[in-house]
Design an enzyme around this catalytic site. Structure first.
Site, PDB file in Angstrom:
ATOM      1  N   SER A  99      -0.463   0.773  -1.112  1.00 11.75           N
ATOM      2  CA  SER A  99      -0.933  -0.363  -0.324  1.00 11.75           C
ATOM      3  C   SER A  99      -1.408  -1.494  -1.225  1.00 11.75           C
ATOM      4  CB  SER A  99      -2.032   0.101   0.638  1.00 11.75           C
ATOM      5  OG  SER A  99      -2.432  -0.904   1.512  1.00 11.75           O
ATOM      6  N   ASP A 238       0.006  -7.166   2.259  1.00  6.92           N
ATOM      7  CA  ASP A 238      -0.288  -6.314   1.107  1.00  6.92           C
ATOM      8  C   ASP A 238       0.992  -5.655   0.619  1.00  6.92           C
ATOM      9  OD1 ASP A 238       0.118  -4.639   3.262  1.00  6.92           O
ATOM     10  OD2 ASP A 238      -1.434  -3.218   2.672  1.00  6.92           O
ATOM     11  N   ASP A 240       2.583  -2.801   0.974  1.00  8.02           N
ATOM     12  CA  ASP A 240       3.528  -2.131   1.862  1.00  8.02           C
ATOM     13  C   ASP A 240       3.699  -2.833   3.199  1.00  8.02           C
ATOM     14  OD1 ASP A 240       0.891  -1.265   2.574  1.00  8.02           O
ATOM     15  OD2 ASP A 240       1.750   0.402   3.699  1.00  8.02           O
ATOM     16  N   ASP A 242       1.659  -3.691   5.742  1.00 12.93           N
ATOM     17  CA  ASP A 242       1.017  -3.322   7.010  1.00 12.93           C
ATOM     18  C   ASP A 242      -0.313  -4.036   7.215  1.00 12.93           C
ATOM     19  OD1 ASP A 242      -0.590  -1.932   5.209  1.00 12.93           O
ATOM     20  OD2 ASP A 242      -0.534  -0.039   6.313  1.00 12.93           O
TER      21      ASP A 242
END
Length: 472
Positions: A99, A238, A240, A242
């Protein structure tokens, strides 16, 4: 290795090799044991752009295949895109990502066929991994058929039907691309609604962007780009994809809980589930019912599931980082938005940009109109877990300890211990100290009467934590 607020996290040196094979195997056995999958079922795998992710993905694919499942490689795509695609196939999935945390760390997020795993699943996977232990000796990387194109196409179709055609025409939007796997899809979706899109800051090396505690350097970039290109807003996500990042026309980032509130109004939600760290003004800002939880998407999902089980409709959730989750289907003017019970950055970004277009005024003015208590947040990085644990134990030990610690800030009025310590002071300002569940960090959230007071309170609170740690 341990589960935090969202998925398994640890140092790359600890996760590569044995640990990634171990937890992939444990996840597969959990799916098979619970009947969530049967031998030979497909399982979808993806990763982010950090340097260690391709190697860990390959190890996971090899382990999942040896455990009796059929892996499908989805390449580097946003976590919500992977989850949405796998759910459409009624299959489980696994995302290799750390993340927003630095590149020396990584992690794995696990998804059942019906969405993100919960705390019960985490405990079961942890037990299975402990039972397997060192019996996992085959770490051979695997290869799998690639369906990245199909997964991205399905996610783009979901987001391309969210707003009316041409809904963002006339806007000029910057997309800070850095190293997020959402960078190309964000560009394409926003441009598809008619906005002029300016690509900014694309990077070939991994840049950790924390949307909940945006760094001073990132804010400097945002403000420079906003002025240089005369932008209506800048958006990003961010690593990834999400957690959203939205900055106004001056380059000032909006808080994630405000983005969640914008989505709640956009969807006309009836139930909103959000952690205790979200702004205290959320309850009074809409006609929905609010449920507060501990920090972490599994707790938000648990709260949404309880609401649905009780017969509630139009149930959604969001976190203070801006990630939005939907547990119900929502009727829109041009169709129905299906549920996606995992954090998504695209919905809050598009809902916010649409609001700018609808109201025809600067995003900073729209933000001010919400009149939420002024909130701020930051973190102390590389703050040892042992130190944060000792501090929280000290503050919880007696009321006198807490009062003495916070005396430079004010008098304690009330305390919430849902997740960390959230203290309301006599002047109605709030100080919330909470060790991160994902990394060796101490996070601090504050609310105050104005921006100056909030900034000062945040700085003083973090200084108290630093001083306490130095004195130990």
């Amino acid at each position: 290795m341990k589960f935090g607020t969202s998925g398994l996290r640890g140092l790359v040196t600890d996760l590569q090799g044995h640990a990634s094979a171990l937890y992939s195997t444990a996840f597969a056995r959990h799916l098979l044991h619970t009947g969530l999958a049967k031998a030979g079922d497909r399982i979808f795998v993806a990763g982010d752009y950090r340097p260690s992710s391709p190697d860990i993905v390959a190890t996971c694919i090899g382990a999942l295949a040896r455990a009796g499942l059929q892996p499908v490689d989805c390449g580097a795509i946003p976590t919500p895109a992977l989850a949405y695609y796998a759910m459409s196939k009624e299959c489980a999935s696994l995302m290799v990502t750390g993340s927003h945390i630095p590149a020396d760390r990584n992690g794995i997020k696990f998804y059942r066929p019906d969405g993100e795993i919960d705390k019960t699943d985490e405990l079961a996977i942890t037990r299975i991994a402990a039972d397997i232990g060192d019996t996992i000796t085959d770490l051979t990387p695997g290869e799998a058929p690639n369906e990245k194109h199909h997964a991205v196409a399905l996610f783009l179709s979901r987001n391309s039907a969210l707003l009316p055609a041409g809904a963002l025409s006339g806007l000029k939007i910057g997309v800070y691309q850095h190293s997020t796997v959402a960078r190309d899809s964000l560009h394409d979706v926003i441009a598809g609604y008619g906005a002029e899109v300016v690509a900014l800051g694309r990077s070939d090396h991994f840049i950790p962007v924390d949307t909940e505690a945006v760094s001073a350097q990132t804010i400097e970039f945002l403000r420079g780009w906003a002025a240089e290109h005369a932008l209506d807003a800048i958006v990003s996500a961010d690593g990834d994809g999400d957690r959203p990042l939205v900055a106004d026309e001056g380059g000032t980032p909006l808080r994630g809980d405000l983005l969640g509130l914008i989505v709640a109004r956009f969807l006309r939600a009836k139930v909103v589930v959000t952690p205790v760290t979200s702004n205290s003004g959320i309850e009074a800002a809409g006609s929905y019912r609010v449920t507060r939880t501990k920090v972490g998407s599994p707790f938000v999902i648990e709260g949404m599931n309880k609401a649905v089980a009780a017969g509630d409709m139009a149930v959604m959730g969001f976190e203070a980082n801006g990630g939005v989750l939907t547990q119900s289907a929502f009727a829109l003017s041009n169709g129905t938005l299906g549920s996606l019970p995992t954090r998504d950055s695209f919905l809050p970004i598009l809902a916010t940009l649409f609001l700018v277009k609808q109201q025809g005024k600067p995003l900073s003015a729209i933000t001010a109109d919400f009149r939420l208590p002024v909130a701020a947040a930051d973190r102390l990085e590389d703050f040892a877990v042992e130190t944060s644990t000792a501090l929280m134990a000290h503050l919880r030990a007696t009321p006198e300890n807490l009062a003495a610690f916070l005396k430079p800030l004010g008098v304690v009025s009330s305390i919430s211990d849902i997740d960390g310590l959230r203290v309301t002071l006599a002047d109605c300002s709030i100080v919330h100290l909470r060790p991160s569940g994902n990394a060796p960090e101490m996070r601090c959230y504050v609310e105050a009467k104005d921006e100056t007071a909030a900034s000062s309170l945040l700085d003083k609170s973090l200084s108290l934590v630093r001083d306490w740690a130095k004195a130990q």
